[in-house]
Motif scaffolding. Sequence first.
Motif, PDB file in Angstrom:
ATOM      1  N   CYS A   1      38.216  47.100  33.523  1.00 25.32           N
ATOM      2  CA  CYS A   1      36.878  46.511  33.453  1.00 25.32           C
ATOM      3  C   CYS A   1      36.925  45.393  32.431  1.00 25.32           C
ATOM      4  CB  CYS A   1      35.844  47.544  32.988  1.00 25.32           C
ATOM      5  SG  CYS A   1      35.645  48.966  34.070  1.00 25.32           S
ATOM      6  N   VAL A   2      36.283  44.275  32.747  1.00 27.82           N
ATOM      7  CA  VAL A   2      36.134  43.181  31.801  1.00 27.82           C
ATOM      8  C   VAL A   2      34.647  42.946  31.606  1.00 27.82           C
ATOM      9  CG1 VAL A   2      38.328  42.101  32.443  1.00 27.82           C
ATOM     10  CG2 VAL A   2      36.208  41.352  33.552  1.00 27.82           C
ATOM     11  N   LEU A   3      34.305  42.270  30.536  1.00 30.91           N
ATOM     12  CA  LEU A   3      32.906  41.932  30.306  1.00 30.91           C
ATOM     13  C   LEU A   3      32.811  40.851  29.251  1.00 30.91           C
ATOM     14  CD1 LEU A   3      31.714  43.250  27.402  1.00 30.91           C
ATOM     15  CD2 LEU A   3      32.165  45.320  28.679  1.00 30.91           C
ATOM     16  N   GLU A   4      31.647  40.216  29.233  1.00 34.75           N
ATOM     17  CA  GLU A   4      31.327  39.209  28.227  1.00 34.75           C
ATOM     18  C   GLU A   4      30.015  39.601  27.586  1.00 34.75           C
ATOM     19  OE1 GLU A   4      29.028  35.914  26.586  1.00 34.75           O
ATOM     20  OE2 GLU A   4      28.496  37.059  28.368  1.00 34.75           O
ATOM     21  N   THR A   5      29.946  39.406  26.276  1.00 28.42           N
ATOM     22  CA  THR A   5      28.685  39.549  25.555  1.00 28.42           C
ATOM     23  C   THR A   5      28.602  38.430  24.530  1.00 28.42           C
ATOM     24  OG1 THR A   5      27.191  41.135  24.497  1.00 28.42           O
ATOM     25  CG2 THR A   5      29.487  41.143  23.739  1.00 28.42           C
TER      26      THR A   5
ATOM     27  N   LYS B   1      11.927  58.799  33.164  1.00 27.42           N
ATOM     28  CA  LYS B   1      11.610  57.378  32.997  1.00 27.42           C
ATOM     29  C   LYS B   1      12.905  56.571  32.905  1.00 27.42           C
ATOM     30  CE  LYS B   1       7.359  58.330  30.491  1.00 27.42           C
ATOM     31  NZ  LYS B   1       6.757  58.417  29.181  1.00 27.42           N
ATOM     32  N   PRO B   2      12.963  55.400  33.569  1.00 25.93           N
ATOM     33  CA  PRO B   2      14.181  54.584  33.492  1.00 25.93           C
ATOM     34  C   PRO B   2      14.414  54.104  32.061  1.00 25.93           C
ATOM     35  CG  PRO B   2      12.410  53.384  34.602  1.00 25.93           C
ATOM     36  CD  PRO B   2      11.916  54.779  34.366  1.00 25.93           C
ATOM     37  N   SER B   3      15.619  54.365  31.547  1.00 23.33           N
ATOM     38  CA  SER B   3      15.896  54.001  30.154  1.00 23.33           C
ATOM     39  C   SER B   3      17.097  53.087  29.990  1.00 23.33           C
ATOM     40  CB  SER B   3      16.108  55.250  29.305  1.00 23.33           C
ATOM     41  OG  SER B   3      17.358  55.825  29.598  1.00 23.33           O
ATOM     42  N   THR B   4      18.063  53.174  30.900  1.00 28.65           N
ATOM     43  CA  THR B   4      19.313  52.449  30.721  1.00 28.65           C
ATOM     44  C   THR B   4      19.837  52.010  32.079  1.00 28.65           C
ATOM     45  OG1 THR B   4      19.814  53.812  28.799  1.00 28.65           O
ATOM     46  CG2 THR B   4      21.647  52.585  29.722  1.00 28.65           C
ATOM     47  N   CYS B   5      20.458  50.831  32.095  1.00 27.69           N
ATOM     48  CA  CYS B   5      21.076  50.382  33.334  1.00 27.69           C
ATOM     49  C   CYS B   5      22.374  49.653  33.035  1.00 27.69           C
ATOM     50  CB  CYS B   5      20.137  49.483  34.125  1.00 27.69           C
ATOM     51  SG  CYS B   5      19.772  47.893  33.331  1.00 27.69           S
ATOM     52  N   GLY B   6      23.157  49.495  34.070  1.00 27.67           N
ATOM     53  CA  GLY B   6      24.385  48.717  34.028  1.00 27.67           C
ATOM     54  C   GLY B   6      24.849  48.505  35.451  1.00 27.67           C
ATOM     55  N   ALA B   7      25.762  47.579  35.626  1.00 30.30           N
ATOM     56  CA  ALA B   7      26.263  47.274  36.958  1.00 30.30           C
ATOM     57  C   ALA B   7      27.674  46.719  36.837  1.00 30.30           C
ATOM     58  CB  ALA B   7      25.353  46.250  37.636  1.00 30.30           C
ATOM     59  N   PHE B   8      28.329  46.589  37.971  1.00 29.98           N
ATOM     60  CA  PHE B   8      29.579  45.848  37.984  1.00 29.98           C
ATOM     61  C   PHE B   8      29.712  45.099  39.289  1.00 29.98           C
ATOM     62  CE2 PHE B   8      31.285  49.988  39.594  1.00 29.98           C
ATOM     63  CZ  PHE B   8      31.944  49.572  40.738  1.00 29.98           C
ATOM     64  N   LYS B   9      30.544  44.057  39.215  1.00 33.55           N
ATOM     65  CA  LYS B   9      30.911  43.312  40.414  1.00 33.55           C
ATOM     66  C   LYS B   9      32.411  43.072  40.359  1.00 33.55           C
ATOM     67  CE  LYS B   9      30.051  38.629  38.680  1.00 33.55           C
ATOM     68  NZ  LYS B   9      29.303  37.393  38.900  1.00 33.55           N
ATOM     69  N   ARG B  10      32.993  42.810  41.512  1.00 30.18           N
ATOM     70  CA  ARG B  10      34.429  42.543  41.583  1.00 30.18           C
ATOM     71  C   ARG B  10      34.737  41.304  40.755  1.00 30.18           C
ATOM     72  NH1 ARG B  10      38.357  39.647  44.432  1.00 30.18           N
ATOM     73  NH2 ARG B  10      40.118  40.910  45.148  1.00 30.18           N
ATOM     74  N   PHE B  11      35.759  41.414  39.915  1.00 32.83           N
ATOM     75  CA  PHE B  11      36.210  40.277  39.114  1.00 32.83           C
ATOM     76  C   PHE B  11      37.466  39.673  39.744  1.00 32.83           C
ATOM     77  CE2 PHE B  11      38.686  38.586  35.463  1.00 32.83           C
ATOM     78  CZ  PHE B  11      37.810  37.581  35.089  1.00 32.83           C
ATOM     79  N   ASN B  12      38.418  40.536  40.043  1.00 31.02           N
ATOM     80  CA  ASN B  12      39.621  40.133  40.772  1.00 31.02           C
ATOM     81  C   ASN B  12      40.169  41.371  41.486  1.00 31.02           C
ATOM     82  OD1 ASN B  12      41.292  41.609  38.929  1.00 31.02           O
ATOM     83  ND2 ASN B  12      41.484  39.814  37.606  1.00 31.02           N
ATOM     84  N   GLU B  13      41.344  41.281  42.022  1.00 29.86           N
ATOM     85  CA  GLU B  13      41.910  42.371  42.820  1.00 29.86           C
ATOM     86  C   GLU B  13      41.969  43.700  42.059  1.00 29.86           C
ATOM     87  OE1 GLU B  13      46.276  43.201  44.501  1.00 29.86           O
ATOM     88  OE2 GLU B  13      45.374  41.359  45.276  1.00 29.86           O
ATOM     89  N   ASN B  14      42.179  43.651  40.757  1.00 26.11           N
ATOM     90  CA  ASN B  14      42.367  44.868  39.972  1.00 26.11           C
ATOM     91  C   ASN B  14      41.224  45.197  39.021  1.00 26.11           C
ATOM     92  OD1 ASN B  14      45.051  45.367  40.976  1.00 26.11           O
ATOM     93  ND2 ASN B  14      45.694  43.617  39.752  1.00 26.11           N
ATOM     94  N   SER B  15      40.270  44.292  38.863  1.00 23.50           N
ATOM     95  CA  SER B  15      39.260  44.455  37.820  1.00 23.50           C
ATOM     96  C   SER B  15      37.845  44.246  38.337  1.00 23.50           C
ATOM     97  CB  SER B  15      39.494  43.443  36.694  1.00 23.50           C
ATOM     98  OG  SER B  15      40.799  43.550  36.167  1.00 23.50           O
ATOM     99  N   VAL B  16      36.915  44.927  37.652  1.00 22.06           N
ATOM    100  CA  VAL B  16      35.493  44.672  37.857  1.00 22.06           C
ATOM    101  C   VAL B  16      34.949  44.079  36.569  1.00 22.06           C
ATOM    102  CG1 VAL B  16      35.225  46.543  39.533  1.00 22.06           C
ATOM    103  CG2 VAL B  16      34.749  46.993  37.118  1.00 22.06           C
TER     104      VAL B  16
END
Length: 155
Positions: free
Chosen positions: A107-111, A56-71
Amino acid sequence: MIKVVRSNSENKDFLFLVKQLDAYLKTTDGDEHEFYNQFNSINVLKHVVIAYLDGKPSTCGAFKRFNENSVEIKRMFTTPETRGNGIATQVLNELENWAMELDYSSCVLETGVRQTEAIEFYKKNLYKITPNYGQYTNVENSMCFEKKIKNETRK
Protein backbone atom coordinates in the motif's frame (compact mmCIF):
# COMPACT_ATOMS: atom_id res chain seq x y z
CA MET A 1 -19.80 -1.03 19.61
CA ILE A 2 -17.73 -0.73 16.43
CA LYS A 3 -18.93 -2.18 13.13
CA VAL A 4 -16.68 -2.12 10.04
CA VAL A 5 -18.22 -2.55 6.59
CA ARG A 6 -16.92 -2.71 3.04
CA SER A 7 -18.67 -0.60 0.45
CA ASN A 8 -17.98 1.75 -2.46
CA SER A 9 -17.91 5.49 -3.05
CA GLU A 10 -21.68 5.67 -3.56
CA ASN A 11 -22.29 4.92 0.13
CA LYS A 12 -24.10 7.87 1.74
CA ASP A 13 -22.16 7.51 5.02
CA PHE A 14 -18.87 7.59 3.12
CA LEU A 15 -20.01 10.76 1.32
CA PHE A 16 -20.99 12.27 4.69
CA LEU A 17 -17.53 11.59 6.16
CA VAL A 18 -15.66 12.75 3.05
CA LYS A 19 -17.51 16.07 3.18
CA GLN A 20 -16.11 16.58 6.70
CA LEU A 21 -12.64 15.50 5.55
CA ASP A 22 -12.68 17.98 2.68
CA ALA A 23 -13.70 20.81 5.01
CA TYR A 24 -10.84 19.91 7.36
CA LEU A 25 -8.30 19.69 4.52
CA LYS A 26 -9.41 22.99 3.03
CA THR A 27 -8.39 24.61 6.31
CA THR A 28 -5.07 22.80 6.75
CA ASP A 29 -3.98 22.83 3.08
CA GLY A 30 -4.71 26.52 2.63
CA ASP A 31 -3.70 27.82 -0.78
CA GLU A 32 -2.60 24.35 -1.90
CA HIS A 33 -6.04 22.75 -1.36
CA GLU A 34 -7.03 22.85 -5.04
CA PHE A 35 -3.79 21.14 -6.09
CA TYR A 36 -4.36 18.24 -3.69
CA ASN A 37 -8.11 18.12 -4.23
CA GLN A 38 -7.72 17.27 -7.92
CA PHE A 39 -6.27 13.87 -6.93
CA ASN A 40 -9.05 13.00 -4.48
CA SER A 41 -11.99 12.21 -6.72
CA ILE A 42 -14.22 9.60 -5.14
CA ASN A 43 -16.40 8.93 -8.19
CA VAL A 44 -14.80 5.61 -9.05
CA LEU A 45 -13.67 4.17 -5.71
CA LYS A 46 -14.77 0.55 -5.60
CA HIS A 47 -13.01 -0.27 -2.33
CA VAL A 48 -14.31 1.80 0.59
CA VAL A 49 -14.38 0.89 4.27
CA ILE A 50 -16.61 2.65 6.78
CA ALA A 51 -16.58 2.18 10.56
CA TYR A 52 -19.61 2.87 12.70
CA LEU A 53 -19.39 3.65 16.39
CA ASP A 54 -22.68 2.95 18.16
CA GLY A 55 -24.46 3.00 14.80
CA LYS A 56 -23.03 6.35 13.63
CA PRO A 57 -20.45 6.70 10.83
CA SER A 58 -17.14 7.67 12.43
CA THR A 59 -14.27 6.64 10.17
CA CYS A 60 -13.66 5.97 6.51
CA GLY A 61 -10.92 5.02 4.11
CA ALA A 62 -10.56 3.70 0.60
CA PHE A 63 -8.05 2.43 -1.88
CA LYS A 64 -7.55 2.41 -5.61
CA ARG A 65 -5.14 0.50 -7.82
CA PHE A 66 -1.77 2.24 -7.95
CA ASN A 67 0.12 -0.27 -10.08
CA GLU A 68 0.23 -4.02 -10.67
CA ASN A 69 1.40 -4.76 -7.12
CA SER A 70 0.17 -1.81 -5.07
CA VAL A 71 -2.92 0.09 -4.02
CA GLU A 72 -3.05 3.71 -2.97
CA ILE A 73 -4.81 4.43 0.32
CA LYS A 74 -7.17 7.40 -0.05
CA ARG A 75 -9.69 9.42 1.95
CA MET A 76 -8.78 8.27 5.47
CA PHE A 77 -10.76 10.27 8.02
CA THR A 78 -12.06 9.95 11.57
CA THR A 79 -14.51 12.40 13.06
CA PRO A 80 -12.82 14.53 15.74
CA GLU A 81 -15.17 13.31 18.48
CA THR A 82 -14.33 9.63 17.84
CA ARG A 83 -10.54 9.90 17.51
CA GLY A 84 -8.29 7.99 19.86
CA ASN A 85 -10.42 4.84 19.96
CA GLY A 86 -8.36 2.76 17.52
CA ILE A 87 -11.13 2.86 14.92
CA ALA A 88 -8.90 4.30 12.18
CA THR A 89 -6.46 1.43 12.67
CA GLN A 90 -9.33 -1.04 12.25
CA VAL A 91 -10.35 0.67 9.00
CA LEU A 92 -6.77 0.73 7.72
CA ASN A 93 -6.32 -2.95 8.63
CA GLU A 94 -9.51 -3.82 6.76
CA LEU A 95 -8.29 -1.92 3.69
CA GLU A 96 -4.96 -3.78 3.85
CA ASN A 97 -6.73 -7.14 4.24
CA TRP A 98 -9.00 -6.38 1.29
CA ALA A 99 -5.98 -5.42 -0.84
CA MET A 100 -4.24 -8.69 0.13
CA GLU A 101 -7.36 -10.65 -0.83
CA LEU A 102 -7.09 -9.00 -4.26
CA ASP A 103 -3.44 -10.15 -4.42
CA TYR A 104 -1.74 -6.80 -3.94
CA SER A 105 1.53 -6.79 -2.01
CA SER A 106 1.86 -3.19 -0.81
CA CYS A 107 0.00 0.00 0.00
CA VAL A 108 1.22 3.50 -0.78
CA LEU A 109 -0.21 6.82 0.28
CA GLU A 110 0.40 10.54 0.41
CA THR A 111 -0.39 12.94 3.21
CA GLY A 112 0.48 16.55 3.79
CA VAL A 113 3.39 17.50 6.02
CA ARG A 114 0.95 19.65 8.03
CA GLN A 115 -1.15 16.54 8.80
CA THR A 116 1.00 15.67 11.82
CA GLU A 117 -1.66 13.38 13.34
CA ALA A 118 -1.88 11.44 10.07
CA ILE A 119 1.91 11.13 9.83
CA GLU A 120 2.11 9.69 13.35
CA PHE A 121 -0.85 7.40 12.64
CA TYR A 122 0.78 5.90 9.54
CA LYS A 123 4.14 5.48 11.30
CA LYS A 124 2.36 3.74 14.20
CA ASN A 125 0.79 1.40 11.65
CA LEU A 126 4.22 0.50 10.22
CA TYR A 127 4.17 2.65 7.09
CA LYS A 128 7.63 3.78 6.00
CA ILE A 129 8.42 7.18 4.50
CA THR A 130 9.36 6.89 0.83
CA PRO A 131 10.41 9.32 -1.87
CA ASN A 132 7.41 11.24 -3.16
CA TYR A 133 5.78 9.51 -6.13
CA GLY A 134 3.84 10.53 -9.21
CA GLN A 135 2.14 13.91 -8.99
CA TYR A 136 3.68 14.47 -5.53
CA THR A 137 7.29 14.35 -6.77
CA ASN A 138 8.97 17.66 -5.90
CA VAL A 139 5.96 18.79 -3.82
CA GLU A 140 7.53 20.03 -0.58
CA ASN A 141 4.32 19.81 1.45
CA SER A 142 3.67 16.16 0.57
CA MET A 143 4.94 13.13 2.44
CA CYS A 144 4.61 9.66 0.91
CA PHE A 145 4.56 6.29 2.65
CA GLU A 146 4.57 2.59 1.78
CA LYS A 147 3.82 -0.61 3.64
CA LYS A 148 4.49 -4.13 2.40
CA ILE A 149 1.41 -6.21 3.17
CA LYS A 150 2.68 -9.52 1.77
CA ASN A 151 5.91 -10.82 0.36
CA GLU A 152 5.01 -12.23 -3.03
CA THR A 153 4.10 -10.12 -6.02
CA ARG A 154 1.13 -10.54 -8.31
CA LYS A 155 1.34 -13.22 -10.96
